[in-house]
Write a protein that holds these residues in place. Structure first.
Motif, short mmCIF file in Angstrom:
data_model
loop_
_atom_site.label_atom_id
_atom_site.label_comp_id
_atom_site.label_asym_id
_atom_site.label_seq_id
_atom_site.Cartn_x
_atom_site.Cartn_y
_atom_site.Cartn_z
N ALA A 174 7.61 -0.89 6.48
CA ALA A 174 7.10 0.15 6.32
C ALA A 174 8.33 1.13 6.01
O ALA A 174 9.33 1.13 6.77
CB ALA A 174 6.36 0.88 7.62
N ASN A 175 8.37 1.94 4.70
CA ASN A 175 9.47 2.51 4.31
C ASN A 175 8.71 3.99 3.41
O ASN A 175 8.31 3.82 2.47
CB ASN A 175 10.26 1.85 3.58
CG ASN A 175 11.66 2.68 3.06
OD1 ASN A 175 11.96 3.45 3.58
ND2 ASN A 175 12.23 2.09 1.95
N ARG A 176 8.86 5.13 4.22
CA ARG A 176 8.46 6.37 3.32
C ARG A 176 7.16 6.32 2.65
O ARG A 176 6.96 6.38 1.32
CB ARG A 176 9.60 6.70 2.35
CG ARG A 176 11.03 6.89 3.31
CD ARG A 176 12.04 7.34 2.02
NE ARG A 176 13.30 7.58 2.69
CZ ARG A 176 14.65 7.96 2.15
NH1 ARG A 176 14.24 7.97 0.80
NH2 ARG A 176 15.43 8.33 2.63
N PHE B 132 3.82 0.48 2.53
CA PHE B 132 3.68 -0.43 3.86
C PHE B 132 3.48 -1.64 2.98
O PHE B 132 2.54 -1.91 2.28
CB PHE B 132 2.37 0.01 4.50
CG PHE B 132 2.99 1.54 5.13
CD1 PHE B 132 3.31 1.46 6.56
CD2 PHE B 132 2.10 2.50 4.63
CE1 PHE B 132 3.35 2.71 6.87
CE2 PHE B 132 2.53 3.87 4.97
CZ PHE B 132 3.09 3.85 6.34
N GLU B 133 3.90 -2.51 3.64
CA GLU B 133 3.77 -4.25 3.01
C GLU B 133 2.92 -4.88 4.17
O GLU B 133 3.51 -4.81 5.12
CB GLU B 133 5.01 -4.85 2.52
CG GLU B 133 4.56 -6.08 2.15
CD GLU B 133 5.83 -7.02 1.47
OE1 GLU B 133 5.88 -7.99 1.07
OE2 GLU B 133 7.04 -6.40 1.71
N ARG C 119 0.84 8.57 5.85
CA ARG C 119 0.00 7.91 6.99
C ARG C 119 -0.07 6.21 6.75
O ARG C 119 -0.21 5.70 5.69
CB ARG C 119 -1.47 8.39 7.09
CG ARG C 119 -1.16 9.94 7.30
CD ARG C 119 -2.97 10.38 7.44
NE ARG C 119 -3.31 10.69 5.92
CZ ARG C 119 -4.48 11.16 5.77
NH1 ARG C 119 -5.44 11.46 6.49
NH2 ARG C 119 -4.81 11.28 4.41
N GLU C 120 0.05 5.96 7.82
CA GLU C 120 0.10 4.38 7.88
C GLU C 120 -1.36 3.79 7.86
O GLU C 120 -2.18 4.11 9.21
CB GLU C 120 0.67 3.48 9.15
CG GLU C 120 0.63 1.99 9.22
CD GLU C 120 1.57 1.68 10.61
OE1 GLU C 120 0.89 0.63 11.19
OE2 GLU C 120 2.48 2.31 11.06
N PRO C 121 -1.59 2.99 7.22
CA PRO C 121 -3.27 2.41 7.20
C PRO C 121 -3.43 1.49 8.32
O PRO C 121 -2.65 0.68 8.53
CB PRO C 121 -3.33 1.79 5.89
CG PRO C 121 -2.07 1.83 5.14
CD PRO C 121 -1.03 2.37 6.00
N GLN C 122 -4.41 1.45 8.99
CA GLN C 122 -4.97 0.45 10.05
C GLN C 122 -5.89 -0.35 9.50
O GLN C 122 -6.83 -0.07 9.22
CB GLN C 122 -5.33 1.51 11.13
CG GLN C 122 -4.88 2.51 11.81
CD GLN C 122 -3.35 2.04 12.27
OE1 GLN C 122 -3.56 0.90 13.04
NE2 GLN C 122 -2.27 2.66 11.98
N LEU C 123 -5.51 -1.58 9.28
CA LEU C 123 -6.22 -2.61 8.51
C LEU C 123 -6.15 -3.96 9.55
O LEU C 123 -5.46 -4.51 9.89
CB LEU C 123 -5.39 -3.15 7.28
CG LEU C 123 -5.28 -1.81 6.07
CD1 LEU C 123 -4.55 -2.48 5.07
CD2 LEU C 123 -6.70 -1.45 5.81
N GLU C 124 -7.44 -3.97 9.90
CA GLU C 124 -7.73 -5.00 11.03
C GLU C 124 -7.86 -6.45 10.24
O GLU C 124 -8.22 -6.73 9.03
CB GLU C 124 -9.22 -4.84 11.29
CG GLU C 124 -9.44 -6.07 12.49
CD GLU C 124 -10.94 -5.80 12.93
OE1 GLU C 124 -11.68 -6.85 13.57
OE2 GLU C 124 -11.69 -4.80 12.59
N VAL D 274 0.99 -1.31 -0.07
CA VAL D 274 0.01 0.04 0.06
C VAL D 274 0.99 1.24 0.04
O VAL D 274 1.80 1.56 0.88
CB VAL D 274 -0.95 0.06 1.13
CG1 VAL D 274 -1.73 1.39 1.26
CG2 VAL D 274 -1.76 -1.07 1.32
N THR D 275 0.73 2.16 -0.93
CA THR D 275 1.47 3.29 -1.09
C THR D 275 0.62 4.39 -0.63
O THR D 275 -0.67 4.47 -1.22
CB THR D 275 1.82 3.69 -2.50
OG1 THR D 275 2.70 2.57 -3.02
CG2 THR D 275 2.55 5.07 -2.48
#
Length: 353
Positions: free
Chosen positions: A298-300, A303-304, A286-291, A281-282
């Motif tokens: 995570a890098n700039r 997020f994987e 902001r870091e997505p909050q995925l239940e 996810v690009t």
């Protein structure tokens, strides 16, 4: 442009039997003698008894294969995988007649590797990644010509096959090079070319990409896929590189501690550990909050995540992604087969404890 007669030269004669390999309830055991080094440390033991105990050998039976059965059809490209010591190389040696089974029966191209080994070798190609048949102190082409004479390959067949492997494996520049001067990748291509000079119907490859760099590995994989797809060659290959196996083959046999543990597709193998999926996810940072998803890296703003789609349906995952803030791009892919295999190996190890 490769001529049609070169393309056709590895076509198997399928009129009499559609099965290339039959392994029926095969077991293989070895006897090992081990020196007894169990020293109790009891000072009351006499020196003579201690010396006798040191040199005493104990007999141990090691089972490499335990009641293994499978079949391979002509034209199939099959992977044979498992941990070190699982029995892969033993199986290859049994199929080629180097070893004989302790129990069970083996048929290769309609022949017995034990009773018909000479006739079978004329239709079989075997390549072990850590060994070579090239004459070390001679040019490669002399090893090829030696095989032509010893194997009694007709002139027309030899020339046709030599032209084909020279073109497809790109060995024109190394045919007159001494074997000892070749890089590992060049030697592997030369060994593969030499193995194919007699037009084998079945090819057994034990770690053919072992130690190769990226370019050499790509050349090897592309060539094997080509002769399987276009020439109908039957191939059985072992490797510890599962990504290579998944790219090359359509079916995988998994062996563990001498027993056949899985026979099917790579997708079926993934189903054993759940339908693991990775997605990248690009975002705008902001870091997505995925239940239900595990963050792997995570890098700039990239997020994987990992999710098991057997527990988290794709529809639900997409809904959660659509509601997350700042998402700019999403890329979904299968979990690497290496990860799946690692989990299976770990499960086998835990089960044996």
């Amino acid at each position: 442009m490769l001529k049609k007669e070169s393309i056709d030269m590895f076509q198997a004669d399928t009129a009499h039997d559609d099965i290339a390999v039959k392994v029926d309830s095969v077991s293989k055991s070895f006897t090992q003698w081990r020196r007894n080094t169990d020293h109790s440390g009891n000072e009351n033991h006499s020196a003579k008894k201690g010396i006798r105990k040191f040199f005493k050998q104990e007999k141990q039976i090691v089972t490499a294969l335990d009641n293994v059965s499978f079949q391979i059809k002509r034209g199939e490209f099959v992977a044979y995988a498992g941990p070190n010591g699982a029995g892969k190389s033993t199986t290859m040696k049994l199929l080629s007649g180097i070893l004989q089974p302790t129990e069970g029966a083996i048929s290769v191209l309609g022949m017995s590797p034990e009773k018909d080994r000479i006739a079978l070798m004329k239709k079989l190609g075997v390549l072990f990644g850590n060994r070579t048949e090239l004459w070390w102190d001679h040019p490669v082409i002399q090893s090829f010509e030696w095989k032509k004479v010893v194997w009694d390959i007709p002139d027309t067949v030899y020339k046709r096959n030599l032209d084909m492997v020279t073109e497809l494996l790109d060995i024109g520049e190394i045919r007159n090079t001494f074997a000892r001067e070749l890089s590992l990748g060049q030697r592997m291509r030369a060994d593969l070319a030499m193995m194919l000079l007699h037009s084998p119907e079945l090819i057994l490859l034990d770690e053919p990409t072992l130690g190769l760099d990226v370019v050499a590995k790509r050349q090897m994989i592309d060539f094997l896929k080509k002769i399987n797809r276009e020439n109908g060659a039957t191939i059985l290959v072992t490797s510890h590189d599962m990504d290579d196996l998944e790219e090359m083959t359509q079916r995988i046999l998994m062996i563990s501690k001498g027993k056949l543990a899985f026979d099917g597709s790579f997708d079926g193998l993934r189903d054993i550990t759940g339908n693991l999926t990775h997605f990248i996810v690009t975002t705008d940072g902001r870091e997505p909050q995925l239940e239900g998803c595990s963050l792997l890296s995570a890098n700039r703003g990239v997020f994987e995540f990992e999710a098991d789609l057997s527990h988290l349906p794709v529809k639900v995952l997409l809904e959660r992604l659509s509601k997350a803030d700042g998402i700019m791009d999403v890329e979904i892919r299968k979990a690497p087969i290496e990860q799946v295999i690692a989990q299976i190996y770990q499960a086998w190890a835990d089960h044996s404890c």
